[in-house]
Design an enzyme around this catalytic site. Structure first.
Site, mmCIF file in Angstrom:
data_model
loop_
_atom_site.group_PDB
_atom_site.id
_atom_site.type_symbol
_atom_site.label_atom_id
_atom_site.label_comp_id
_atom_site.label_asym_id
_atom_site.label_seq_id
_atom_site.Cartn_x
_atom_site.Cartn_y
_atom_site.Cartn_z
ATOM 1 N N LEU A 1 -2.211 -4.752 7.891
ATOM 2 C CA LEU A 1 -2.543 -3.538 9.266
ATOM 3 C C LEU A 1 -1.598 -3.997 10.586
ATOM 4 C CD1 LEU A 1 -5.145 -1.887 9.754
ATOM 5 C CD2 LEU A 1 -5.755 -3.466 11.383
ATOM 6 N N HIS A 2 -0.655 -2.894 10.021
ATOM 7 C CA HIS A 2 0.311 -2.564 11.138
ATOM 8 C C HIS A 2 0.643 -1.558 11.629
ATOM 9 C CE1 HIS A 2 2.415 -1.842 8.163
ATOM 10 N NE2 HIS A 2 3.665 -1.496 8.690
ATOM 11 N N ARG A 3 -0.072 -0.265 11.496
ATOM 12 C CA ARG A 3 0.635 0.877 11.469
ATOM 13 C C ARG A 3 -0.166 1.313 12.935
ATOM 14 N NH1 ARG A 3 3.774 3.287 7.882
ATOM 15 N NH2 ARG A 3 3.415 1.763 6.318
ATOM 16 N N ARG B 1 3.340 -7.172 15.717
ATOM 17 C CA ARG B 1 2.724 -6.271 16.637
ATOM 18 C C ARG B 1 1.508 -6.124 16.465
ATOM 19 N NH1 ARG B 1 3.550 -0.479 17.247
ATOM 20 N NH2 ARG B 1 5.952 0.028 16.461
ATOM 21 N N ASP C 1 -3.085 -1.107 4.934
ATOM 22 C CA ASP C 1 -2.465 -0.220 6.010
ATOM 23 C C ASP C 1 -0.735 0.750 5.373
ATOM 24 O OD1 ASP C 1 -1.112 -1.504 7.668
ATOM 25 O OD2 ASP C 1 -1.905 0.000 9.920
#
Ligand code: UD1
Length: 366
Positions: free
Chosen positions: A206-208, A241, A286
């Site tokens: 997950l990083h978006r 992030r 994602d």
């Protein structure tokens, strides 16, 4: 002999450029490749590890741009790449994917009148709130040669009035890397290290920004994670992030409390990650690339986004679009994917895309 600058910037670029550079080195009478790293990603785990794992040669030039706002990062690449192109005078610049470095380098070349080829052209999510969608649209407008991974991409480009003679359907070069590295990845001990060897497990990435920069979507994913974790352990290698946001929102403790059912770890290198997801019963992500990699290996994939620029992974692959609007929907889709896996493969995802890309660069043009 064609002199070609190959641009890499961020993590998802390395596995697309490695097979191209390798093919150019093999075809040394036809190509003289250079590698320019913009430095968009700079952490050892986000960058160096990939050069080693993918056997990519050290960059000939490192622009060292680092993080920043989109404008600042794009501008820094634009400014620092220009003198390199002017001094090297390449026959082609090859850019890949959809990161800020991709657009900045394509724009620089278009202004200098240097030919630019875009690998992974034509993908569209039709979601302009996604920074990558802006990068894709503009890079394709600026490029002289559009090398596409799937027939839907050709259709998207034609619908945007890009002349057919600039478009070549070459297949998916990221899958070249995957097949080339599968055997080396078997030597990774990551399944043992994470305690998932020989058992059923899932993997989450997950990083978006749309998922991790606000508390609500992140919380919904964590709710689903707790429920899915009750059925099988989930390994969660967190992008820098994402880890920062979890800390800021006070959610890190919640994830850690789900251990050992949910195993949070640092971002993994290419070989470790390949070894990890290739043994998973389910992947939740994602990412763009992971939707494709799971399709190539018949691993069920749930995409935690409202749209995808890679619809072929749904029509010809294992991917299902589930979004992040509702934890119960994610959980139900996860259980359905575990109980009813699918298999199929898109055309020209065969490990030979790099040579088709090189052949397209060699074609005579006006
Ligand atoms: C970028 C790409 C995205 C790709 C992703 C894969 C754009 C617009 N986005 O997003 O398409 O899916 O890479 O990882 O180009 N950071 C570090 N260390 C690093 C790199 C980043 O700590 O090596 C942190 C920094 O705080 C930075 C933040 O992550 O501000 C975002 O990095 P950035 O490159 O701007 O975007 P990504 O989210 O990584």
């Amino acid at each position: 002999m064609l002199k070609v600058i190959n641009v890499v910037g961020a993590r998802p670029n390395f596995m697309k450029v490695a097979p191209i550079v390798e093919a150019m080195r093999r075809r040394a009478t036809e190509f003289a490749p250079l590698v320019v790293h913009t430095g968009q990603h700079y952490d050892a785990r986000m960058s160096e590890a990939f050069f080693r794992d993918l056997e990519l040669p050290e960059p000939d030039v490192h622009l060292g741009v680092g993080s920043g706002t989109h404008a600042a990062q794009t501008a820094a690449v634009l400014e620092r790449f220009e003198p390199v192109v002017i001094s090297e005078q390449p026959d082609w610049v090859v850019v890949v994917g959809d990161v800020n470095s991709t657009l900045a380098c394509a724009l620089c070349c278009a202004k200098l009148g240097v030919r630019v080829a875009h690998v992974e052209a034509g993908l569209r999510s039709r979601d302009r709130t996604m920074p990558e969608e802006i990068n894709r649209l503009l890079t394709d407008q600026l490029s002289d040669l559009l090398l596409t991974p799937s027939p839907d991409a050709d259709e998207n480009l034609l619908a945007e009035n890009i002349p057919r003679e600039r478009i070549r359907f070459v297949g998916n070069v990221m899958i070249d890397s995957l097949y080339a590295q599968l055997e080396r990845a078997n030597r990774s001990r990551i399944r043992e290290e994470l305690g998932v060897k020989g058992i059923d497990y899932a993997v989450l990435t997950l990083h978006r920004p749309s998922n991790v920069d606000a508390r609500e979507p992140l919380t919904r994913v964590l709710d689903a994670l707790a429920r899915i974790g009750a059925r099988l352990p989930v390994v969660f290698p967190a992008h820098p992030r994402t880890r920062r946001r979890l800390e800021e929102f006070g959610l890190l403790g919640r994830v850690e409390a789900l251990a050992p059912r949910v195993r949070l770890c640092e971002p993994l290198g290419y070989l470790d990650f390949l070894r990890l997801y290739s043994g998973a019963k389910l992947v939740l992500t994602d990412s763009g690339g992971i939707q494709e990699e799971t399709t190539a290996l018949d691993i069920p994939c749930l995409t935690l986004r409202e749209n995808t620029e890679r619809p072929i992974t749904i029509t010809h692959g294992t991917n299902r679009l589930v979004g992040t609007a509702d934890a119960a929907t994610i959980t139900a889709a996860a259980f359905d994917a575990l109980d009813h896996p699918r298999e199929s493969r898109p055309p020209l995802w065969d490990g030979q895309a790099a040579d088709r890309i090189l052949n397209a660069l060699l074609e005579p043009r006006a």
